[in-house]
Design an enzyme around this catalytic site. Structure first.
Site, mmCIF file in Angstrom:
data_model
loop_
_atom_site.group_PDB
_atom_site.id
_atom_site.type_symbol
_atom_site.label_atom_id
_atom_site.label_comp_id
_atom_site.label_asym_id
_atom_site.label_seq_id
_atom_site.Cartn_x
_atom_site.Cartn_y
_atom_site.Cartn_z
ATOM 1 N N CYS A 2 0.786 -1.137 -0.127
ATOM 2 C CA CYS A 2 0.308 -0.479 0.282
ATOM 3 C C CYS A 2 0.897 1.582 -0.052
ATOM 4 C CB CYS A 2 -0.591 0.474 1.232
ATOM 5 S SG CYS A 2 -1.763 -1.269 1.112
ATOM 6 N N ARG A 27 3.077 0.046 -5.080
ATOM 7 C CA ARG A 27 3.353 -0.721 -3.959
ATOM 8 C C ARG A 27 2.044 -1.265 -3.582
ATOM 9 N NH1 ARG A 27 6.833 1.469 -0.277
ATOM 10 N NH2 ARG A 27 5.535 1.031 1.481
ATOM 11 N N TRP A 74 -2.727 -2.692 -1.961
ATOM 12 C CA TRP A 74 -2.992 -4.444 -2.035
ATOM 13 C C TRP A 74 -3.678 -4.469 -1.147
ATOM 14 C CZ3 TRP A 74 -0.356 -8.548 0.278
ATOM 15 C CH2 TRP A 74 -0.114 -9.342 -0.611
ATOM 16 N N ASN A 100 -1.304 2.156 5.489
ATOM 17 C CA ASN A 100 -0.170 0.534 5.279
ATOM 18 C C ASN A 100 0.920 0.109 6.352
ATOM 19 O OD1 ASN A 100 1.893 -1.004 4.153
ATOM 20 N ND2 ASN A 100 3.006 1.337 3.737
ATOM 21 N N GLY A 101 0.386 -0.894 6.556
ATOM 22 C CA GLY A 101 0.568 -2.321 7.205
ATOM 23 C C GLY A 101 -1.035 -3.373 7.962
ATOM 24 N N GLU A 478 15.015 -17.679 -12.253
ATOM 25 C CA GLU A 478 14.693 -15.431 -12.115
ATOM 26 C C GLU A 478 14.144 -16.064 -13.635
ATOM 27 O OE1 GLU A 478 14.505 -13.620 -10.245
ATOM 28 O OE2 GLU A 478 14.541 -11.513 -11.446
ATOM 29 N N LYS A 482 10.175 -15.079 -14.092
ATOM 30 C CA LYS A 482 9.713 -13.401 -14.069
ATOM 31 C C LYS A 482 8.791 -14.016 -15.802
ATOM 32 C CE LYS A 482 11.308 -10.691 -12.605
ATOM 33 N NZ LYS A 482 12.241 -10.856 -12.062
ATOM 34 N N GLU A 485 5.277 -14.352 -13.426
ATOM 35 C CA GLU A 485 4.455 -12.990 -12.394
ATOM 36 C C GLU A 485 4.098 -11.802 -13.631
ATOM 37 O OE1 GLU A 485 7.074 -10.536 -10.055
ATOM 38 O OE2 GLU A 485 8.802 -10.508 -11.348
ATOM 39 N N HIS A 501 14.751 -36.850 -13.218
ATOM 40 C CA HIS A 501 14.282 -37.644 -11.873
ATOM 41 C C HIS A 501 12.869 -36.948 -11.858
ATOM 42 C CE1 HIS A 501 18.343 -39.108 -11.023
ATOM 43 N NE2 HIS A 501 18.601 -37.697 -11.335
ATOM 44 N N LYS A 601 5.245 -4.302 -5.694
ATOM 45 C CA LYS A 601 6.823 -3.854 -5.725
ATOM 46 C C LYS A 601 7.275 -4.735 -3.867
ATOM 47 C CE LYS A 601 10.512 -3.215 -7.750
ATOM 48 N NZ LYS A 601 11.396 -4.269 -8.097
HETATM 49 O O1 M6R Z 1 13.003 -5.722 -2.640
HETATM 50 P P1 M6R Z 1 13.665 -7.558 -2.538
HETATM 51 O O2 M6R Z 1 14.178 -7.374 -3.674
HETATM 52 O O3 M6R Z 1 13.060 -7.390 -0.430
HETATM 53 O O4 M6R Z 1 12.060 -8.024 -3.067
HETATM 54 C C1 M6R Z 1 11.909 -9.404 -2.694
HETATM 55 C C2 M6R Z 1 10.843 -9.855 -3.592
HETATM 56 O O5 M6R Z 1 10.112 -9.492 -3.234
HETATM 57 C C3 M6R Z 1 11.053 -9.879 -5.348
HETATM 58 O O6 M6R Z 1 12.784 -10.075 -5.715
HETATM 59 C C4 M6R Z 1 10.036 -10.216 -6.007
HETATM 60 O O7 M6R Z 1 10.387 -11.751 -6.207
HETATM 61 C C5 M6R Z 1 9.849 -9.785 -7.463
HETATM 62 N N1 M6R Z 1 8.403 -9.360 -7.385
HETATM 63 C C6 M6R Z 1 10.678 -10.168 -8.595
HETATM 64 O O8 M6R Z 1 10.818 -9.579 -9.507
#
Ligand code: M6R
Length: 606
Positions: A2, A27, A74, A100-101, A478, A482, A485, A501, A601
């Site tokens: 948020c 956020r 969020w 927020n929280g 990774e 990508k 997500e 396996h 984010k």
């Molecule tokens: O800000 P951070 O690097 O701690 O965030 C960690 C993950 O939330 C972040 O890398 C998330 O997996 C991303 N959306 C990946 O693209």
């Protein structure tokens, strides 16, 4: 999660606040709202869905006022509906709150407040805050906020406006970030610096346990127990340009393209007179004999590479922990242990909790963060900045490659401190690191057409497998993350040698299998793994050297990448076409690459 914003000044608040929310929507972006104080009343505008829905509502029903608070959500407690969207009001509509929280004791408080006659409209934990404040308010906003805080459990950043206080915002912080920005006869509030631009020239980071009470000219800070604290502002160093898309259609695309310059800036920041500088971490690296990396998501993938670097170059024993697991273990604290918390945002709740657990056990913690003003940076014993500039796209791209480079340079520094790196070896490693900058720029240019072509072909594939070995196993993880997500394609990353396996049963004529096959020590092994997929009619895409005939013969498509002079650094190059692939597939599937569904984010909740 948020984003919170607030404004008091000579401009029209709703216009300033919409721009601020635009900068904070990374956020959270499932609903947004705003409360503006005017003529002794609070005027509320809310909309479920993307921020443009709120903008349209405000355009249709403008509220011209000079003081307001706003929120982009969020969802945690309650679905992302208009009713659950912030700001939330007290029963009489005279107090509005954005938060927020998480308020952990909200159920107990809700029951109590209902017994006192408060009428709840939403399912959120937040709504207890305006009701609680209203039961305690007798004309002194700060006293009411302090008394309310004394009843709240959990972590929060919140802002309050009062209908009878036309020129005043009160905000409090315990665990979630909150900043006050000062401009010329105007004051702003936000969860992050970009939302203060371009109006504020100075920023103050509210500390945990502090309350800010401000109008357009002046801010007063006090602790939760009422003691006055001197406000400390400092100049804002980022420009509004750094948080715009420039010529790109998305922040993700812009951030992918920025990687060569980010890498260069990072490398140069760690060198003086051509040699690695001693990092100022408040500890003797020569005495470190055990490192624990804490991270989540993409940062965890970078940590897996950090382990390889440190073991290979500095012969240090390394563990890599997912923060949300570490925080509930009972880790052993022995002399010589160092925890490195890796986080782009520096606000990830699980990583922060792991950091606090380590510090409680007197283990020194170094934060490897992009946001140097973040909570993780402030709570670490030492900080290694990523220098990547603001990363706005939810999918981490430039921060990832910067993390890998930063970990490589850190491993060299540890190796040197331990007497395991001679001066010529150091010089060679620096040359290799610098060469990556040019290789990254060329790789991005050269892979673009083949990647876009493959994305055309595989747009409708409903699953994708990524395979890699050694340093390219994290690349496979990774690449899969990508694609999942931002394009919503089910994807798995697997160590190529492990594929037989079990998961090889997934291979069909329809399944794209993306294999990362640089010319490294694992090359021959990877070719054998490719043969295994080919024998079962899988569709093979390879990430490898341009002109490699063996690879081309086995592949349906090749994404060309430049070869790094030092194999350890190859994953920085290998991930680039996979970032572009996820981007292209997502665009073709009409996905919002910057704001994928269900995500945010900064994950500031557990
Ligand atoms: O800000 P951070 O690097 O701690 O965030 C960690 C993950 O939330 C972040 O890398 C998330 O997996 C991303 N959306 C990946 O693209």
């Amino acid at each position: 999660m948020c984003g919170i914003a607030g404004y008091i000044g000579h401009k029209i608040a709703d216009q300033v606040l919409i721009v601020a929310l635009e900068r904070l929507k990374y956020r959270g972006y499932d609903s947004a709202g705003m409360a503006v104080v005017r003529d002794g009343e609070i005027h509320l505008r809310k909309a479920a869905g993307k921020l443009k829905n709120l903008s349209e509502r405000i355009e249709a029903q403008p509220v011209v006022g000079r003081c307001g608070i706003a929120h982009t959500r969020w969802a945690t407690h309650g679905a992302p509906t208009e009713t659950n969207c912030h700001p939330h009001l007290s029963t009489d509509g005279r107090i509005a709150v954005v938060h927020n929280g998480i308020i952990e004791n909200h159920e107990v408080l809700r029951r109590e407040l209902k017994d006192q006659g408060c009428i709840f409209a939403s399912e959120t934990d937040t709504e207890v805050i305006p009701h609680l404040i209203s039961t305690l308010y007798d004309g002194d906003p700060v006293a009411a906020v302090r008394a309310a805080i004394a009843r709240l459990d959990g972590q929060f950043a919140f802002a309050v406006v009062f209908a009878d206080q036309a020129d005043r915002i009160v905000a409090a912080r315990k665990g979630s970030p909150l900043l006050v920005g000062r401009g010329k006869k105007e004051m702003l509030l936000a969860s992050d610096v970009p939302a203060l631009l371009p109006h504020a020239q100075e920023v103050m980071f509210l500390e945990d346990g502090h309350i800010a009470d401000f109008n357009a000219d002046e801010v007063r800070i006090c602790s939760f127990d009422g003691a006055a604290v001197a406000p400390r502002f400092k100049p804002i160093e980022i420009s509004a340009d750094a948080v715009s898309k420039g010529d790109h259609d998305s922040f993700m695309s812009k951030e992918i393209s920025e990687q060569p310059e980010v890498l260069l800036r990072l490398i140069e920041s760690r060198l003086r007179a051509g040699r690695l500088v001693e990092p100022d971490l408040g500890l003797d690296l020569a005495e470190v004999n055990h490192i624990v990396f804490l991270a989540c998501g993409t940062s965890w993938h970078a940590a897996l590479l950090g382990k390889r670097f440190l073991e290979h170059l500095a012969r240090v024993h390394v563990e890599v922990d997912i923060s949300s697991e570490y925080r509930y273990r009972n880790p052993i604290a022995s002399g010589g242990t160092l925890v490195v918390a890796i986080s782009q945002s520096g606000e990830t709740a699980d990583t922060l909790a792991g950091l606090r657990l380590a510090r409680a056990k007197f283990i020194p913690v170094v934060g490897l963060v992009n946001v140097v003003t973040s909570t993780i940076a402030r709570e670490s014993n030492g900080v290694m900045p990523l220098m990547a500039g603001p990363e706005i796209g939810v999918a981490s791209t430039k921060a990832y490659t910067a993390q890998i480079m930063a970990l490589y340079l850190f491993a060299l520094q540890v190796a040197r401190a331990k007497g395991l790196l001679s001066q010529p070896e150091e010089a060679r490693a620096i040359v290799s690191a610098r060469a990556i900058v040019e290789h990254a720029a060329r790789t991005l240019a050269e892979c673009e057409d083949p990647v876009a072509e493959a994305a055309d072909i595989f747009t409708s594939a409903d699953a994708t497998v990524f395979l890699g070995r050694g340093g390219e196993h994290p690349t496979a993880l990774e690449g899969a993350l990508k694609l999942k997500e931002i394009a919503y394609v089910h994807a798995i990353g697997y160590p190529a040698g492990e594929f037989k396996h079990g998961p090889i049963a997934l291979v069909t004529r329809q399944l794209p299998v993306i294999c990362i096959v640089p010319r490294d020590a694992m090359y021959e092994k990877m070719l054998s793994n490719l043969q295994e997929v080919r024998a079962r009619s899988g569709r093979i895409i390879t990430v490898g050297q341009a002109g490699d005939r063996s690879l081309a013969d086995l592949s349906d498509h090749v994404f060309p990448v430049r070869m790094a002079p030092d194999d350890l650094l190859q994953p920085i190059l290998s991930i680039l076409p996979l970032q572009r692939y996820a981007y292209h597939v997502a665009r073709r599937r009409d996905c919002d690459v910057d704001q994928p569904r269900n995500l945010a984010k900064s994950v500031t909740v557990e």
